[in-house]
Design an enzyme around this catalytic site. Structure first.
Site, mmCIF file in Angstrom:
data_model
loop_
_atom_site.group_PDB
_atom_site.id
_atom_site.type_symbol
_atom_site.label_atom_id
_atom_site.label_comp_id
_atom_site.label_asym_id
_atom_site.label_seq_id
_atom_site.Cartn_x
_atom_site.Cartn_y
_atom_site.Cartn_z
ATOM 1 N N CYS A 1 -107.292 19.014 -86.384
ATOM 2 C CA CYS A 1 -107.495 19.370 -87.793
ATOM 3 C C CYS A 1 -106.330 18.961 -88.687
ATOM 4 O O CYS A 1 -106.380 19.156 -89.896
ATOM 5 C CB CYS A 1 -107.791 20.857 -87.904
ATOM 6 N N HIS B 1 -103.709 26.240 -94.812
ATOM 7 C CA HIS B 1 -104.737 25.769 -93.876
ATOM 8 C C HIS B 1 -105.876 26.793 -93.930
ATOM 9 O O HIS B 1 -107.033 26.421 -94.020
ATOM 10 C CB HIS B 1 -104.148 25.619 -92.473
ATOM 11 N N LYS C 1 -111.054 26.760 -98.394
ATOM 12 C CA LYS C 1 -112.137 26.523 -97.429
ATOM 13 C C LYS C 1 -113.388 27.351 -97.742
ATOM 14 O O LYS C 1 -114.464 27.076 -97.218
ATOM 15 C CB LYS C 1 -111.632 26.728 -96.006
ATOM 16 N N HIS D 1 -114.432 24.557 -93.219
ATOM 17 C CA HIS D 1 -113.321 23.888 -92.556
ATOM 18 C C HIS D 1 -113.808 22.506 -92.148
ATOM 19 O O HIS D 1 -114.611 22.371 -91.231
ATOM 20 C CB HIS D 1 -112.866 24.704 -91.349
ATOM 21 N N PHE E 1 -103.220 22.451 -89.851
ATOM 22 C CA PHE E 1 -102.799 22.728 -88.475
ATOM 23 C C PHE E 1 -103.971 22.466 -87.530
ATOM 24 O O PHE E 1 -105.120 22.737 -87.879
ATOM 25 C CB PHE E 1 -102.368 24.190 -88.316
ATOM 26 N N PHE F 1 -105.605 21.942 -83.205
ATOM 27 C CA PHE F 1 -105.523 22.153 -81.752
ATOM 28 C C PHE F 1 -104.407 21.281 -81.183
ATOM 29 O O PHE F 1 -104.064 20.240 -81.745
ATOM 30 C CB PHE F 1 -106.834 21.727 -81.083
#
Lengths: 280, 400
Positions: free
Chosen positions: B161, B295, B324, B329, B385, B387
């Site tokens: 992301c 984020h 968002k 997202h 941010f 994974f």
């Protein structure tokens, strides 16, 4: 269209390799230097001892390949030049990513009915292209950033250029870890990759550490001559043509021989010119 | 400090609208683009689906690239005069002097999902499935580079992301080292069953529209988006004839958590590092920042951890919020989408406070904005941010 004004230079302070019959730099060096015959065989990468057992169990063959390559190159740079693995910037390159994990998810989704939950959380977080870089940062407890990229058949050139630019722009030593693993059936037929292969370099600004060679690269929007990146050893040609990361074999041979060399790598519809100088 | 770079053209397509002004209107009218999940209805939840994607056709010469991800990319390229602006830059610099550096997390995997449903006897995929031009990670880069007629170096960045935020840094380095004069940055991510099922498996899909920073937030709503920017040196000649300040990348920072593949570091240490590095490179102090575009995915852990990180860098002195609630997202596309949103908030002078919440989580220490705050916005920190513990913060501002 022929301008080439970039003069990117770096010292190679660490190197690694893993592929069929090429099980680490020390074992492969005589083969790459032409002093021992190349005898390809199935060479599964080892389970990564640098990860704690819980994390290690979650890794498949693709992450293991990447970690093997990253670890050896970083160790090499630590012993040659005193650069701790966690201090390095990171560039991870792969065209196929973790096709084994993604293929497994695609199989599971194709068989899913209704709201059936068929994707495991571990498979999902392992499916991202930066999974190997994530495990590497966990293994080294490193906070240095990683960029992770792919550029199809130009992945080796793109990743090398990216790592050179990282060194030049910010003056930081950078780990380049490139790996490609065959895709599973049925994707394998559409994107053939002959064997798993990975190569790593640690690149440092000139004047840092004890480089085994200096490397300079420049981009040009004209394709290279056919075979301009072919390994010296004909026995390695099939591997170099069958895995995009194995386009690095010419460079690896050069380092193993301790010679200087110029060659060009295919990069989309252009090329990356590469100059290796052992004298620095 | 690093030299700023200017974004001389921008575009974005998301559930909130097509084009930069549509995004400004949606933000100001506080109209969410989220809708009940009709893409994979069995999973429930809400999604940010881009209208018109199914009907959008790629140019005939590019038909082999047809997949949801490249359709979104193509829609964005043909919005806000973006392709035309790139063509002018190409005439000035030369096609080989413009790089293409784009971010995506799942590329065109939805094409593979469809192909797997239609496997032939013997398990082969249908002949019309084009792996290289759809599912392969570089499909997006190849598509955009070909359509725009560019010949410079190209790569696709995939740091989950954080992908299309991170590509600003990678492209910026190519410009600063003289490898190219300009770069097309941005990216696309599109709805697919893999991510919907994956986030469902992690129990992170909100049953209601996502509500980042709410005390009772219950997870994410997945969205899709494409967006692009043309990045050039700050002294680049103005080809648009205008004299208004230009949107600029003042600095950027990245880090790895080195903690866990899908959980953020408990104190947000990686996020703190990325924000501090971005501020240092921008030559700004925390109090110089007017808004932080979080984020802010809406999961319990992400928002709480990001609050800790923001509070440790900025205290409670800077307004922060997540957008968002409008777009969902959009995964690897959120970096470029939120850079475009930041540009619109600066151009029109407002902070887009969190949507769908009256009061922020009382446990949060940072200054969370709700509602629209009308006031000048000169510089924005935008966080992304992903994974693998991949963090990236951009500092955007206006250059006269």
């Amino acid at each position: 269209m022929t301008r080439q004004r970039s003069g990117l230079a770096a010292g190679i302070v660490g190197v690694s390799v893993w592929g069929p019959g090429l099980e680490g730099w020390d074992a492969s060096r005589p083969i790459l230097a032409g002093a021992a015959p190349y005898e390809p065989r199935h060479s599964p990468p080892p389970a990564p001892a640098i990860l704690a057992p819980t994390e290690r169990r979650r890794t498949g063959p693709v992450v293991r390949l990447a970690l093997t390559v990253a670890h050896e190159a970083a160790q090499n740079a630590a012993s040659s030049s005193g650069l701790p693995p966690g201090s390095l910037r990171n560039v991870f390159g792969s065209s196929n990513g973790d096709g084994v994990v993604v293929g497994g998810i695609l199989d599971a989704l194709a068989g899913a009915r209704g709201n059936e939950r068929v994707v495991s959380p571990t498979a999902f977080h392992n499916s991202v292209h930066n999974a190997a870089a994530g495990y590497w940062s966990i293994a080294t407890a490193g906070r240095q950033p990683a960029t992770c990229l792919g550029a199809h058949d130009g992945t080796w050139a793109a990743a090398l250029l990216k790592a050179m630019v990282e060194v030049a722009a910010d003056g930081e030593a950078t780990l380049l870890c490139c790996y490609d693993h065959p895709l599973p059936t049925p994707l394998a037929a559409l994107r053939p990759t002959v064997s798993a292969f990975g190569a790593g370099l640690v690149l440092a600004p000139l004047g840092v550490g004890q480089p085994m060679a200096t490397v300079r690269v420049g981009y040009c929007a004209i394709p290279p001559a056919p075979g301009a990146w072919a390994p010296r050893n004909p026995a390695l040609h099939a591997l170099a043509a069958g895995n995009v990361v194995a386009q690095s074999l010419r460079l690896l041979e050069t380092l193993a021989l301790g010679e200087s060399d110029r060659h060009a790598l295919p990069y989309l519809d252009g090329r990356l010119d590469l100059e290796l100088d052992v004298a620095g | 400090m690093t030299e700023p770079l200017v974004l001389t053209a921008c575009t974005a397509v998301s559930a909130a609208g097509r084009g930069v002004l549509a995004h400004r209107d949606a933000l100001l009218s506080r109209t969410s683009g989220l809708q009940p999940n009709d893409f994979d209805p069995g999973l429930g939840g809400w999604i940010g689906r881009v209208p018109g994607t199914e009907a959008h056709a790629l140019p005939p010469a590019m038909a082999g690239f047809d997949c949801r991800n490249n359709r979104l990319a193509d829609m964005a390229l043909r919005t806000d005069g973006f392709a035309e602006a790139v063509a002018e830059a190409r005439d000035e610099y030369g096609a080989d002097r413009i790089a293409v550096v784009l971010g995506t997390s799942t590329s065109g995997v939805s094409a593979a999902e469809d192909a797997y449903q239609r496997r032939c006897d013997g398990g082969l995929l249908p002949a019309e499935f084009n792996y290289d031009h759809t599912q392969d990670l570089f499909s997006l880069g190849s598509y955009v580079r070909t359509v725009l007629g560019l010949r410079g170096p190209a790569l696709v960045v995939s740091t989950a992301c954080a992908s299309s935020a991170r590509c600003f840094m990678d492209a910026g380095q190519l410009i600063r080292t003289g490898v190219c004069d300009a770069a097309v940055v941005g990216g696309a991510d599109s709805l697919c069953r893999m991510t919907l099922h994956g986030f469902a498996a992690l129990e992170l899909l909100s049953p209601t529209p996502c509500r980042p920073c709410a005390a009772d937030r219950a997870g994410i709503s997945i969205g899709e988006a494409a967006g692009f920017a043309l990045l050039e040196r700050a002294d680049a000649r103005r080809r648009d004839g205008r004299t208004t300040p230009r949107l600029a990348l003042l600095g950027a920072g990245a880090s790895s958590d080195g903690h866990h593949m899908s959980h953020p570091h408990p104190e947000g240490a990686g996020a703190v590092g990325a924000m501090r590095q971005a501020l240092r490179r921008a030559g700004l102090a925390p109090h110089d920042v007017d808004w932080i575009n979080l984020h802010g995915t809406g999961t319990r852990a992400n928002d709480a951890t990001e609050d800790l990180a923001v509070a440790s860098v900025f205290g409670d002195g800077v307004s922060c919020s997540s957008t968002k609630g409008w777009t969902g997202h959009t995964l690897g596309a959120c970096g470029i989408l939120e850079a475009v949103i930041a540009g619109q908030c600066m151009a029109a002078g407002f902070v887009a406070g969190c949507l769908g919440i009256d009061t922020p989580d009382p446990a949060f220490r940072a200054q969370v904005a709700v509602g629209t705050l009308d006031r000048p916005v000169q510089s924005v920190v935008s966080n992304s941010f992903g994974f693998g513990g991949a963090n990236c913060s951009l500092v955007l501002g206006l250059l006269s």
